[in-house]
Scaffold this active site. Structure first.
Site, PDB file in Angstrom:
ATOM      1  N   GLU A  82       0.878  -1.177   0.000  1.00  0.00           N
ATOM      2  CA  GLU A  82       0.000   0.000   0.000  1.00  0.00           C
ATOM      3  C   GLU A  82       0.905   1.214   0.000  1.00  0.00           C
ATOM      4  O   GLU A  82       1.504   1.543   1.029  1.00  0.00           O
ATOM      5  CB  GLU A  82      -0.889  -0.015   1.249  1.00  0.00           C
ATOM      6  CG  GLU A  82      -1.913  -1.116   1.266  1.00  0.00           C
ATOM      7  CD  GLU A  82      -2.888  -1.026   0.109  1.00  0.00           C
ATOM      8  OE1 GLU A  82      -3.212   0.099  -0.309  1.00  0.00           O
ATOM      9  OE2 GLU A  82      -3.289  -2.078  -0.394  1.00  0.00           O
ATOM     10  N   CYS A  90      -2.377   9.073   2.701  1.00  0.00           N
ATOM     11  CA  CYS A  90      -2.014   8.538   1.378  1.00  0.00           C
ATOM     12  C   CYS A  90      -3.052   8.893   0.339  1.00  0.00           C
ATOM     13  O   CYS A  90      -2.723   9.159  -0.814  1.00  0.00           O
ATOM     14  CB  CYS A  90      -1.818   7.027   1.453  1.00  0.00           C
ATOM     15  SG  CYS A  90      -3.246   6.160   2.106  1.00  0.00           S
TER      16      CYS A  90
HETATM   17  P1  NAD Z   1       8.651   4.584   4.422  1.00  0.00           P
HETATM   18  O1  NAD Z   1       8.590   3.728   3.213  1.00  0.00           O
HETATM   19  O2  NAD Z   1       9.824   5.468   4.608  1.00  0.00           O
HETATM   20  O3  NAD Z   1       8.568   3.700   5.749  1.00  0.00           O
HETATM   21  C1  NAD Z   1       7.506   2.824   5.998  1.00  0.00           C
HETATM   22  C2  NAD Z   1       7.976   1.722   6.918  1.00  0.00           C
HETATM   23  O4  NAD Z   1       8.945   0.932   6.246  1.00  0.00           O
HETATM   24  C3  NAD Z   1       8.646   2.224   8.194  1.00  0.00           C
HETATM   25  O5  NAD Z   1       8.263   1.383   9.243  1.00  0.00           O
HETATM   26  C4  NAD Z   1      10.125   2.081   7.878  1.00  0.00           C
HETATM   27  O6  NAD Z   1      10.944   1.935   9.013  1.00  0.00           O
HETATM   28  C5  NAD Z   1      10.121   0.813   7.047  1.00  0.00           C
HETATM   29  N1  NAD Z   1      11.260   0.652   6.146  1.00  0.00           N
HETATM   30  C6  NAD Z   1      12.071   1.612   5.633  1.00  0.00           C
HETATM   31  N2  NAD Z   1      12.995   1.050   4.812  1.00  0.00           N
HETATM   32  C7  NAD Z   1      12.737  -0.284   4.786  1.00  0.00           C
HETATM   33  C8  NAD Z   1      13.317  -1.401   4.103  1.00  0.00           C
HETATM   34  N3  NAD Z   1      14.342  -1.258   3.277  1.00  0.00           N
HETATM   35  N4  NAD Z   1      12.779  -2.615   4.304  1.00  0.00           N
HETATM   36  C9  NAD Z   1      11.721  -2.781   5.117  1.00  0.00           C
HETATM   37  N5  NAD Z   1      11.125  -1.777   5.805  1.00  0.00           N
HETATM   38  C10 NAD Z   1      11.633  -0.540   5.634  1.00  0.00           C
HETATM   39  O7  NAD Z   1       7.295   5.403   4.428  1.00  0.00           O
HETATM   40  P2  NAD Z   1       6.856   6.515   5.475  1.00  0.00           P
HETATM   41  O8  NAD Z   1       7.592   7.765   5.157  1.00  0.00           O
HETATM   42  O9  NAD Z   1       6.930   5.967   6.847  1.00  0.00           O
HETATM   43  O10 NAD Z   1       5.307   6.675   5.130  1.00  0.00           O
HETATM   44  C11 NAD Z   1       4.793   7.603   4.248  1.00  0.00           C
HETATM   45  C12 NAD Z   1       4.405   6.932   2.967  1.00  0.00           C
HETATM   46  O11 NAD Z   1       3.438   5.904   3.215  1.00  0.00           O
HETATM   47  C13 NAD Z   1       3.728   7.875   1.999  1.00  0.00           C
HETATM   48  O12 NAD Z   1       4.229   7.648   0.705  1.00  0.00           O
HETATM   49  C14 NAD Z   1       2.268   7.470   2.070  1.00  0.00           C
HETATM   50  O13 NAD Z   1       1.513   7.797   0.928  1.00  0.00           O
HETATM   51  C15 NAD Z   1       2.377   6.006   2.287  1.00  0.00           C
HETATM   52  N6  NAD Z   1       1.133   5.475   2.833  1.00  0.00           N
HETATM   53  C16 NAD Z   1       0.357   4.664   2.052  1.00  0.00           C
HETATM   54  C17 NAD Z   1      -0.860   4.193   2.536  1.00  0.00           C
HETATM   55  C18 NAD Z   1      -1.764   3.310   1.698  1.00  0.00           C
HETATM   56  O14 NAD Z   1      -2.642   2.681   2.264  1.00  0.00           O
HETATM   57  N7  NAD Z   1      -1.600   3.259   0.389  1.00  0.00           N
HETATM   58  C19 NAD Z   1      -1.270   4.550   3.816  1.00  0.00           C
HETATM   59  C20 NAD Z   1      -0.460   5.392   4.566  1.00  0.00           C
HETATM   60  C21 NAD Z   1       0.748   5.844   4.075  1.00  0.00           C
END
Ligand code: NAD
Length: 511
Positions: free
Chosen positions: A247, A281
């Site tokens: 997502e 999002c």
């Molecule tokens: P992010 O991708 O930086 O981090 C998300 C999670 O992934 C965190 O827990 C982080 O520690 C972890 N992570 C980071 N690198 C990783 C790796 N290499 N392997 C595994 N895990 C890893 O995202 P963010 O900045 O925390 O969140 C914001 C983003 O999330 C925005 O783009 C937003 O649109 C999206 N989002 C999407 C939805 C949806 O349902 N489509 C909902 C909410 C947020």
């Protein structure tokens, strides 16, 4: 939490992260990071515990999870306190965006899981029907890794975790390092309701911990976060054929038709692009308004946006949740201004120590600007005038994201017609973000916005393997197509094709 930085750790090999308030920058917590060894141990415990959990009936699991609704209800003040401390969001958003939908999701899934996951017979069609009976059963996958972001740290963690548990899996989840304690509440609530400790476990840390979890002995990854991280996770999972749902981000378009209720459309444009400080999002990130109503619409949006209060305490809008996000939003606005965008409201960081950003309205924007092509995730309403709906549809689809979208019109048939032409996971009429709150509606993105879905029947079933079992019903004396092949075998097959599929009546009977 707003600012995450490394802390010296004199007494061990595990890293620590310092966490600061987004409201005023003061230190509020310190996080001990789980490394590969802790990840491995947690997954091993989960695998052992999953066997007993899966042996319980769906109804038994549902009773426990339904109790969690009561736990959340009783502890809502503490949960909201944690969310507010870590994110700075107003209490009304902690309750409305996180806790209300969490109770609703739990209640919904606990009540419906049995219907979606119980084994059932499925009628076979055609020539096999007299001989075989199809029985479908849904096997838990095993251990599910759930990795979540910071923008709605409680509900975005709780929703997939609950579905995975109801389906008979154990879960190891990792909330964002920006909002770890809000995520941790999910485990506390579920343990208090009676889910065994090792069946749902929380790990803390940043991307390194997340990557270690993805690479561990898990059976599915359910990820919510950015496109960049989603791509990395998809690559790792593909190498091992581990299924994953992703997502990811969005750049959702709102289309305002000439017949829209402009008061509602303007109110929606402001609220749906700015609630949760725009860090949603499926928040409205691009607005296309038909020329004939554009002046009035822009005037209404400008007036409503100028009335939004922001700052510490229970104002309309809280801060951005971490420093990187404030820099990103400021960068998008700077780029837009340099390319000729006009700022009608706000357009700058807020005053004081907190990570505030002014509610912002932009016009004269175009797709060559970051503000119209990359995810901004901030309190910005960016408005484009379009000739007609055709141009609005073309521009709305001119985007690498495809999460959700909205159409504002008084005509439901028009809304459906436009929706059918939008390349987005979902479309909402006269509203937007509420779509995630409908557990019946499969929620998931197209294009760069992701893979798979978090809600709907197939999301819940996605935490299982749908196993068809073909039972014997009646056996002919001799299997007509088994060895030895004879001239009669060939003749029988030839007759089946010629007679069975050669006439309209028999085709219908066999279908
Ligand atoms: P992010 O991708 O930086 O981090 C998300 C999670 O992934 C965190 O827990 C982080 O520690 C972890 N992570 C980071 N690198 C990783 C790796 N290499 N392997 C595994 N895990 C890893 O995202 P963010 O900045 O925390 O969140 C914001 C983003 O999330 C925005 O783009 C937003 O649109 C999206 N989002 C999407 C939805 C949806 O349902 N489509 C909902 C909410 C947020």
């Amino acid at each position: 939490m707003a600012i995450v930085s490394a802390v010296a750790n004199p007494d061990g090999d595990r890293r620590r992260l310092a966490l600061h308030s987004p409201v005023d920058g003061r230190p509020i917590d310190e996080l001990l990071v789980d490394g590969a060894a802790e990840v491995r141990a947690a997954v091993e415990r989960a695998r052992a515990a999953q066997i007993d959990w899966a042996a319980r009936s769906i109804a038994e699991r549902a009773v426990i999870l339904r109790k969690a609704v009561g736990v959340i209800s009783a502890r809502r003040a503490e949960i909201a306190d944690t969310i507010t401390l870590e994110t700075g969001k107003p209490r009304v958003e902690a309750l409305g965006v996180e806790i209300v939908p969490s109770c609703d999701f739990l209640n919904y899934w606990a009540t419906r899981a049995h219907r979606t996951l119980r084994p059932h017979r499925q009628r076979l069609h055609g020539y096999l029907r007299p001989f075989k009976q199809l029985y479908m059963q849904y096997q838990p996958l095993g251990v599910i890794a759930v990795i979540t972001p910071w923008n709605a740290p409680f509900v975005l963690t709780l929703n997939p975790v609950v579905q995975a548990l109801l389906a008979g899996n154990a879960v190891v989840f990792k909330p964002s390092e920006v909002t770890p304690r809000s995520g941790e509440w999910v485990a506390r609530v579920l343990h208090e309701a009676g889910v065994p400790a090792d069946v749902v476990q929380v790990l803390h840390g940043d991307g390194e911990t997340g990557a270690a979890l993805v690479d561990s002995d898990i059976d599915k990854v359910c990820f919510t976060g950015s496109v960049g991280t989603g791509r990395k996770i998809a690559g790792r999972c593909a190498e091992r054929f581990v299924p994953c749902s992703l997502e990811l981000g969005g750049k959702d378009a709102m289309i305002v038709c000439a017949d829209a209720d402009l008061e509602r459309a303007a109110g929606g444009a402001v609220y749906l692009s700015m609630f949760n400080t725009g860090q949603v999002c499926m928040s409205v990130e691009r607005i296309y308004v038909v020329e004939s109503v554009a002046d009035e619409f822009i005037e209404l949006v400008t007036r409503k946006a100028a009335e939004i209060t922001y700052g510490p305490g229970d104002k309309d809008m809280g801060p951005l949740f971490w420093d990187r996000q404030r820099d990103l939003v400021a960068g998008h606005i700077k780029d837009a201004k340099e390319q000729g965008a006009q700022v009608l409201v706000g357009g700058d960081v807020g005053e004081g120590d907190g990570l505030y950003f002014q509610p912002t309205v932009l016009v004269d924007v175009h797709h060559g600007m970051k503000i119209m092509s990359e995810e901004t995730f901030g309190p910005v309403a960016a408005i484009v005038r379009v000739r007609d709906e055709e141009e609005a549809i073309r521009l709305a689809n001119d985007c690498r994201y495809g999460l959700s979208g909205s159409v504002f019109t008084r005509d439901r048939a028009r809304a459906r017609r436009i929706a059918a032409r939008l390349t987005t996971g979902s479309v909402v009429h006269n509203d937007a973000g509420v779509i995630y709150g409908c557990p019946e509606a499969p929620f998931g993105g197209r294009k760069d916005s992701g893979l798979g879905q978090v809600n709907g029947v197939y999301a819940l079933r996605g935490f299982t393997h749908a196993q068809p079992v073909l039972l014997d019903r009646w056996q002919p004396k001799r299997e007509s197509i088994w060895y030895p092949y004879t001239a009669k075998t060939t003749r029988d097959l030839d007759d089946l094709i010629r007679v069975g599929f050669g006439t309209r009546l028999l085709r219908r009977i066999l279908s």
